[in-house]
Every structure is written in structure tokens, then in C-alpha cells.
Write an enzyme that holds these catalytic residues in place. Structure first.
Site, mmCIF file in Angstrom:
data_model
loop_
_atom_site.group_PDB
_atom_site.id
_atom_site.type_symbol
_atom_site.label_atom_id
_atom_site.label_comp_id
_atom_site.label_asym_id
_atom_site.label_seq_id
_atom_site.Cartn_x
_atom_site.Cartn_y
_atom_site.Cartn_z
ATOM 1 N N GLU A 52 -42.627 50.458 30.812
ATOM 2 C CA GLU A 52 -41.319 49.809 30.783
ATOM 3 C C GLU A 52 -41.527 48.328 30.471
ATOM 4 O O GLU A 52 -41.619 47.486 31.362
ATOM 5 C CB GLU A 52 -40.596 50.053 32.106
ATOM 6 C CG GLU A 52 -40.361 51.553 32.338
ATOM 7 C CD GLU A 52 -39.723 51.883 33.673
ATOM 8 O OE1 GLU A 52 -39.384 50.945 34.426
ATOM 9 O OE2 GLU A 52 -39.577 53.078 33.973
ATOM 10 N N GLU A 112 -31.953 49.177 36.064
ATOM 11 C CA GLU A 112 -32.302 49.892 34.840
ATOM 12 C C GLU A 112 -31.583 49.184 33.700
ATOM 13 O O GLU A 112 -30.358 49.178 33.626
ATOM 14 C CB GLU A 112 -31.876 51.358 34.933
ATOM 15 C CG GLU A 112 -32.561 52.137 36.043
ATOM 16 C CD GLU A 112 -34.026 52.439 35.755
ATOM 17 O OE1 GLU A 112 -34.460 52.234 34.593
ATOM 18 O OE2 GLU A 112 -34.731 52.893 36.680
ATOM 19 N N HIS A 171 -36.480 47.525 35.598
ATOM 20 C CA HIS A 171 -37.002 48.716 34.930
ATOM 21 C C HIS A 171 -36.262 48.957 33.623
ATOM 22 O O HIS A 171 -35.219 48.355 33.357
ATOM 23 C CB HIS A 171 -36.804 49.958 35.815
ATOM 24 C CG HIS A 171 -37.659 49.991 37.030
ATOM 25 N ND1 HIS A 171 -38.700 50.877 37.200
ATOM 26 C CD2 HIS A 171 -37.631 49.248 38.171
ATOM 27 C CE1 HIS A 171 -39.264 50.688 38.379
ATOM 28 N NE2 HIS A 171 -38.627 49.696 38.992
#
Length: 372
Positions: free
Chosen positions: A84, A242, A179
Site C-alpha cells: 500500500e 482507506e 492504507h
């Protein structure tokens, strides 16, 4: 282990380029280390306004030369999954800007680049998912290459927040774990809030709104993520962010993360999140976890398309997975699937099921934990 930096002052740290601060990601991936007994382990930057201390591979602390009992403490982490890459590049650029005085730092800051071995191998992890090994989970897999790193990163967070705990109120401790997801998502940028049996801090919700986070997922049970550890053990305002989709190093367009980057810089500079057009903070859509799909054996089948996006809705009665006698059947009128991943090891989660909740749920005292 977290190393103790030298107490020796770095002389001339502003006078010549410092590769550690100029590109902390490249420095970390190259496995470079400053001399623990020399001047390179700590120093000053930003024209002498900030101090920095290298604590361990991928672990760097920065802060104003002068702090008070009200100075906040912020932990920013990325690369807990090694593939990531965008958040790693984002944080490395942020460190460079802080060191050069192009960005303002009004808090104590700990920057953590997580799974270095996996980053260098361009893999999610080497032996075990690092984000399932916190809160002591590493003790169950002592031979794993991720086990010692999980223990070290726990200790880094504990030491960082313990230093602030006596003098600083709980509200001044933050942890944002950055992330990117394996799959695309209906809500491209979303947050996961750990289950701590306490209401979500309004300041965190306001920050998520300022960062243009579209959705918030409320966990309903304890987990072994890094953000859960810092929330539960260190009493930090913590969440997992995210921010898009996994890409290799060098293939990320960081302008795509502009809202998050601006919100991070504002947080570090001590600015309050901007209110919405109606004068109140923007509030993301809210979802709560109601169940999970578990992979029991290598016979496991996830009965969805390989490219199905996160938060895809499925109607009641849909069979989403099977594994021998095990079936997961949608029980609610509609359930959305998040993090579908049939490639996990047996015994681990292969997907989360969530349903939409009122936005007021963010500020309510959570009920009893449910199986998830």
C-alpha cells in the site's frame, strides 16, 4: 526493538541536505541507519524550529523545540501492508516539507513506516498480516517475520503516548493509520473506527469530514489492528483510513489524495477542521459491521466476482460464500460486502458485512459487541 537515540545534538543539520529527512521512505527502504552514538540520530530542522529523533527503522519523531502541556501528540502510520504505497509516499513528502519549513508542525509527531520487509518485496506481508498481530497477537506466531515488527510498533506507540499521557488530556492524542485497499470501492475513501465502547470524538468526525472521507465503518468487536491497539491501550483518537487502491511505488498520483493531505497538514499545524456549508462539520455516511465471512479451509469459495468493489450491496437470500458445510447467506434486506479476500489463510476473515446506520450512531455510546 525501539532504539534509544543519542543525546548528542546534531550540528549544522539545517546547513546541508539530510537524506533521512529529505526522503524518509527511500532512506528506510535502503535500510540505512544513523549512528546511535553520533550526531546523526537526532538533530534540528526547519531553521531550528523543530527537533527530530530517529528511533528505529521507519520510526521518526518530530516536534517543536518548545512544547507545553497542551501540545497534542499525533501518530501517523502507513505501510502496515507493504504493497500500500501511496500513503507511504504521502507521509515521506510530508516529513520533507516539515523539515524544510514548507509545512507547520505545532504538535509532537511520530511517523511510522510499518512493514519494511514487505515494502521492499512489493508484497502485502511476508509471513502474516501485520495488521492482525497487534494487541499481543504477535505472541501467537513467534516464528513470523512480522511478529517482532508488531511488538516494536506497539512499543513505539506506547512510549510516544506515555510521554504525553501525564501532562496531556486524552483528547490531544491522535492516531491515523493510512492504507489503500486491494479492490476499488463504491466509497473510494473511507474510514474504519475501532470498537472501544466509547462514543466517537466529534473532533475526529469533523476531521474525517474535512478530509472528504465519504463513509465510516463502525467496528462492533475488538480487533488486532494497529488503530485498535492505539485506541484501546493508548486512549488515542484512532482510525484506519482507506484512501484509494493499491498501486506499485512510482505509479501513484498524489494529487488524488489532496483532501487528506491538506487535512493532515491542518491537523499538524493545529488548525480546526472547516465546517460545512451549513456551518456544521461534514459527516460521512455511516455503516456498522453486522457479521463477517470466515475462511475455514482451502476449499473456501467466495461467490462474488473477482473485481467486485468494496461496499457492493447484496439482497437478502444471496449466498456469498461456501466452505464445506459452511454457507454465508445475506440475512438483512440488504448487506454490503467490504474487504472480500478469498486469499487469506484459513481461520481468518475473508470479508466484512455492513449495513447503513443513522449518522447519529457516530455519537452514541456503542452497544454490546456482536460477532464479527
Amino acid at each position: 526493538m525501539i532504539s534509544n537515540a543519542s543525546s548528542t545534538e546534531a550540528h549544522g543539520a539545517d546547513a546541508q541536505p539530510n537524506v533521512l529527512l529529505d526522503d524518509f521512505l527511500a532512506y528506510t527502504l535502503a535500510l540505512q541507519q544513523p549512528a546511535h552514538t553520533g550526531a546523526a540520530a537526532q538533530g534540528s530542522c526547519a531553521q531550528g524550529q523543530l527537533r527530530w529523533v530517529w528511533l528505529d527503522d521507519g520510526v521518526l519523531q518530530l516536534g517543536p523545540v518548545h512544547t507545553t502541556c497542551t501540545t497534542p501528540s499525533v501518530l501517523l502510520s502507513a505501510g502496515i501492508h507493504g504493497d500500500e504505497t501511496a500513503p507511504l509516499e504521502l507521509l515521506s513528502r510530508l516529513v520533507s516539507d516539515l523539515a524544510a519549513g514548507r509545512a507547520t508542525l505545532a504538535c509532537r509527531l511520530l511517523v511510522v513506516l510499518g512493514n519494511i520487509g514487505a515494502m521492499r518485496a512489493a508484497r502485502r506481508y511476508l509471513d502474516d498480516d501485520l495488521n492482525r498481530l497487534f494487541s499481543g497477537g504477535y505472541a501467537e506466531v513467534p516464528a513470523s517475520r512480522e511478529a517482532s515488527r508488531a511488538a516494536a510498533l506497539e512499543e513505539a506507540a506506547r512510549q510516544f503516548f506515555t510521554a504525553a499521557q501525564v501532562a496531556h488530556p486524552r483528547g490531544s492524542r491522535w492516531h491515523l493509520d493510512l492504507h489503500t485497499a486491494i479492490r476499488p470501492s463504491v466509497f473510494e475513501q473511507f474510514a474504519l473506527l475501532p470498537h472501544t465502547r466509547t462514543p466517537v470524538a466529534p473532533a475526529l468526525v469533523a476531521w474525517l469530514g474535512a478530509a472528504r472521507i465519504a463513509a465510516v465503518l463502525l467496528h462492533t468487536t475488538k480487533s488486532r489492528t494497529y488503530s485498535h491497539f492505539s485506541a484501546q491501550t493508548c486512549q488515542a483518537r484512532a482510525c484506519t483510513l482507506e484512501l484509494g487502491q493499491v498501486r506499485p511505488f512510482g505509479q501513484n498520483d498524489l494529487t488524488h489524495f489532496a483532501a487528506t493531505d491538506t487535512a493532515l497538514r491542518d491537523l499538524l499545524a493545529g488548525y480546526s477542521p472547516a465546517a460545512g456549508a451549513e456551518g456544521s462539520p461534514r459527516v460521512p455516511r455511516v455503516f456498522t459491521v453486522i457479521d463477517q465471512i470466515t475462511k475455514h479451509s482451502e476449499a473456501f469459495e467466495l461467490l462474488v466476482a473477482a473485481d467486485v468493489p468494496n461496499f457492493t450491496p447484496f439482497p437478502q437470500g444471496t449466498v456469498l460464500a461456501r466452505d464445506g458445510a459452511y454457507r454465508y447467506v445475506v440475512q438483512h434486506e440488504q448487506e454490503r460486502l467490504v474487504f472480500p479476500n478469498p486469499g487469506v489463510k484459513p481461520g481468518l476473515r475473508a470479508g466484512l458485512l455492513v449495513i447503513e446506520a443513522p449518522r447519529e450512531a457516530l455519537f452514541a455510546l456503542p452497544g454490546p459487541a456482536v460477532s464479527a
